[in-house]
Design a protein around this motif. Structure first.
Motif, PDB file in Angstrom:
ATOM      1  N   UNK A  24       0.866  -1.289   0.029  1.00 52.81           N
ATOM      2  CA  UNK A  24      -0.080   0.070  -0.083  1.00 52.81           C
ATOM      3  C   UNK A  24       0.819   1.085  -0.057  1.00 52.81           C
ATOM      4  N   UNK A  25       2.177   1.251   0.477  1.00 51.00           N
ATOM      5  CA  UNK A  25       2.910   2.392   0.084  1.00 51.00           C
ATOM      6  C   UNK A  25       3.793   2.369  -0.857  1.00 51.00           C
ATOM      7  N   UNK A  26       3.533   1.565  -1.956  1.00 50.29           N
ATOM      8  CA  UNK A  26       4.530   1.404  -3.180  1.00 50.29           C
ATOM      9  C   UNK A  26       4.304   2.589  -3.978  1.00 50.29           C
ATOM     10  N   UNK A  27       3.075   3.180  -4.176  1.00 51.19           N
ATOM     11  CA  UNK A  27       3.134   4.429  -5.123  1.00 51.19           C
ATOM     12  C   UNK A  27       3.543   5.575  -4.245  1.00 51.19           C
ATOM     13  N   UNK A  28       3.522   5.691  -2.909  1.00 49.97           N
ATOM     14  CA  UNK A  28       4.280   6.914  -2.376  1.00 49.97           C
ATOM     15  C   UNK A  28       5.656   6.536  -2.482  1.00 49.97           C
ATOM     16  N   UNK A  29       6.327   5.509  -2.287  1.00 49.70           N
ATOM     17  CA  UNK A  29       7.922   5.283  -2.492  1.00 49.70           C
ATOM     18  C   UNK A  29       8.405   5.836  -3.793  1.00 49.70           C
ATOM     19  N   UNK A  30       7.503   5.252  -4.532  1.00 52.07           N
ATOM     20  CA  UNK A  30       8.158   5.309  -6.185  1.00 52.07           C
ATOM     21  C   UNK A  30       7.790   6.880  -6.590  1.00 52.07           C
ATOM     22  N   UNK A  31       7.291   7.879  -5.768  1.00 50.04           N
ATOM     23  CA  UNK A  31       7.222   9.156  -6.053  1.00 50.04           C
ATOM     24  C   UNK A  31       8.187   9.732  -5.369  1.00 50.04           C
ATOM     25  N   UNK A  32       9.128   9.274  -4.309  1.00 51.40           N
ATOM     26  CA  UNK A  32       9.893   9.725  -3.525  1.00 51.40           C
ATOM     27  C   UNK A  32      11.316   9.875  -4.605  1.00 51.40           C
ATOM     28  N   UNK A  33      11.877  11.115  -4.650  1.00 49.51           N
ATOM     29  CA  UNK A  33      13.044  11.208  -5.568  1.00 49.51           C
ATOM     30  C   UNK A  33      14.179  10.680  -4.922  1.00 49.51           C
ATOM     31  N   UNK A  34      14.471  10.606  -3.712  1.00 50.45           N
ATOM     32  CA  UNK A  34      15.674  10.104  -2.688  1.00 50.45           C
ATOM     33  C   UNK A  34      15.218   9.434  -1.566  1.00 50.45           C
ATOM     34  N   UNK A  35      15.329   8.323  -1.693  1.00 49.19           N
ATOM     35  CA  UNK A  35      15.034   7.287  -0.377  1.00 49.19           C
ATOM     36  C   UNK A  35      16.088   6.118  -0.321  1.00 49.19           C
ATOM     37  N   UNK A  36      16.119   5.677   1.058  1.00 51.17           N
ATOM     38  CA  UNK A  36      17.108   4.497   1.175  1.00 51.17           C
ATOM     39  C   UNK A  36      16.148   3.376   2.046  1.00 51.17           C
ATOM     40  N   UNK A  37      16.442   2.213   1.582  1.00 48.34           N
ATOM     41  CA  UNK A  37      15.660   1.159   2.445  1.00 48.34           C
ATOM     42  C   UNK A  37      16.836   0.159   2.798  1.00 48.34           C
ATOM     43  N   UNK A  38      16.504  -0.413   4.093  1.00 44.84           N
ATOM     44  CA  UNK A  38      17.648  -1.604   4.403  1.00 44.84           C
ATOM     45  C   UNK A  38      16.737  -2.595   4.819  1.00 44.84           C
ATOM     46  N   UNK A  39      17.044  -3.760   4.425  1.00 49.97           N
ATOM     47  CA  UNK A  39      16.067  -4.775   4.648  1.00 49.97           C
ATOM     48  C   UNK A  39      16.638  -5.657   6.146  1.00 49.97           C
ATOM     49  N   UNK A  40      15.465  -5.731   6.946  1.00 49.63           N
ATOM     50  CA  UNK A  40      15.609  -6.061   8.091  1.00 49.63           C
ATOM     51  C   UNK A  40      16.030  -7.747   8.037  1.00 49.63           C
ATOM     52  N   UNK A  41      17.252  -7.815   8.393  1.00 52.33           N
ATOM     53  CA  UNK A  41      17.733  -9.256   8.157  1.00 52.33           C
ATOM     54  C   UNK A  41      18.601  -9.592   9.329  1.00 52.33           C
ATOM     55  N   UNK A  42      19.267 -11.105   9.531  1.00 53.58           N
ATOM     56  CA  UNK A  42      20.126 -11.149  10.437  1.00 53.58           C
ATOM     57  C   UNK A  42      21.407 -10.094  10.633  1.00 53.58           C
ATOM     58  N   UNK A  43      21.861  -9.851   9.288  1.00 54.53           N
ATOM     59  CA  UNK A  43      22.857  -9.039   9.102  1.00 54.53           C
ATOM     60  C   UNK A  43      22.608  -7.542   9.874  1.00 54.53           C
ATOM     61  N   UNK A  44      21.533  -6.941   9.567  1.00 55.18           N
ATOM     62  CA  UNK A  44      21.031  -5.858  10.043  1.00 55.18           C
ATOM     63  C   UNK A  44      21.134  -5.878  11.607  1.00 55.18           C
ATOM     64  N   UNK A  45      20.287  -6.926  11.947  1.00 54.59           N
ATOM     65  CA  UNK A  45      20.312  -7.254  13.523  1.00 54.59           C
ATOM     66  C   UNK A  45      21.476  -7.141  14.056  1.00 54.59           C
TER      67      UNK A  45
END
Length: 324
Positions: A172-193
């Motif tokens: 449900x947030x895909x459209x809003x994210x696609x409109x953002x000109x600049x963003x970063x996402x980090x996957x919550x994974x064992x490496x992030x933890x």
């Protein structure tokens, strides 16, 4: 998953502008005091100057160059600072630079304590740290921030990968994210933890080390008082008081990022608003630090009082001349 607020937090952006300007002014005054009006601190003033410059660097990066805005509960965010608006650099670069300058700031405070501790230890010929250990610790001050930045950078997703990931976990947030000109996402994974855990443990160890230094230095100062002149003792005491004040303010203000790590791990309600408040808290560190020094560090109130007295005299003299 809690809904993400994509609206611009104008209050936070305005606060970044305000606190960035205030911190720059206060730090500039502090740097001037250290360079030209703190000779009683001896060579140690240059280590305090190192910490002061690291504070300036952190403020400029966080409140002007990057201006990070969280997009929680996803481990994501975007930036409004000049590194994007002027230079078009990606949000991940902003996150990496914040991690780097924050690490440098903490390490510079640790170096101040180490140098003061060893300066007193040499005078008392006790608790001296072998030179090879000092060299190792100082080399780690160069290596660890780089390692952390490489680690942070490796966990980020490209824009294309991030949009695919968002479509899977938060459609449900895909459209809003696609409109953002600049963003970063980090996957919550064992490496992030693992990274979050490492940062939390490193912060705890740093706090423990600084606390140990304080205890040992205060204990050694009691013995030092009996062996040196009153003037020399006051010089060491004032330098020690300065770093203790800055340690206390650092603990209070750097508590924000530590709480942010817990927010990320446990996904508590209203985490986006809470994270914005924690960002504002962290951005206030330099201002709180300098105000504390102006109040509680004896040389600074004396310098300010002397300056105010001189200004009052300069204003009074022309008025008296006009009366005659």
């Amino acid at each position: 998953m809690e809904d993400i607020d994509f609206s611009d937090p104008h209050w936070l952006l305005n606060y970044f502008h305000f606190i960035g300007l205030v911190s720059f002014i206060l730090n500039s005054i502090g740097i001037y005091f250290l360079m030209f009006m703190s000779n009683q601190l001896g060579k140690f003033k240059y280590y305090l100057l190192l910490f002061q410059l690291s504070c300036v660097l952190t403020d400029i990066d966080f409140t002007i160059l990057v201006q990070p805005i969280p997009l929680f509960p996803l481990f994501a965010g975007h930036i409004y600072g000049v590194v994007f608006t002027w230079f078009g650099l990606p949000a991940n670069t902003g996150a990496v630079t914040i991690a780097f300058v924050a690490a440098i700031q903490i390490e510079s405070l640790l170096v101040c304590f180490m140098e003061k501790h060893q300066g007193i230890a040499i005078l008392l010929n006790t608790h001296k740290v072998p030179k090879f250990i000092l060299n190792f610790l100082y080399s780690m001050c160069f290596i660890l921030p780089i390692v952390m930045c490489v680690w942070v950078n490796s966990l980020s997703l490209s824009r294309e990968e991030a949009l695919v990931y968002i479509k899977e976990v938060y459609p449900k947030g895909y459209l809003q994210f696609s409109k953002l000109p600049n963003f970063v996402v980090y996957v919550k994974s064992p490496y992030t933890t693992l990274l979050i855990s490492a940062l939390f443990i490193a912060g705890s160890l740093g706090f423990a080390c600084l606390s140990l230094f304080i205890y040992d230095v205060v204990r050694m100062m009691a013995h030092l008082k009996l062996r040196i002149s009153k003037l020399t003792y006051e010089m060491h005491n004032e330098a020690l008081r300065s770093v203790i004040i800055q340690f206390i303010t650092a603990v209070l203000c750097l508590l924000g990022p530590r709480l942010l790590l817990l927010v990320l791990v446990f996904e508590i309600p209203y985490m986006n608003l809470i994270s914005e408040l924690l960002f504002a808290w962290f951005a206030s560190h330099s201002s709180v630090n300098m105000i504390s020094l102006f109040i509680f560090f004896p040389p600074y109130p004396k310098i300010i009082a002397k300056g105010l007295k001189k200004t009052k005299v300069n204003i009074t003299l022309p008025i008296s001349s006009m009366g005659h």
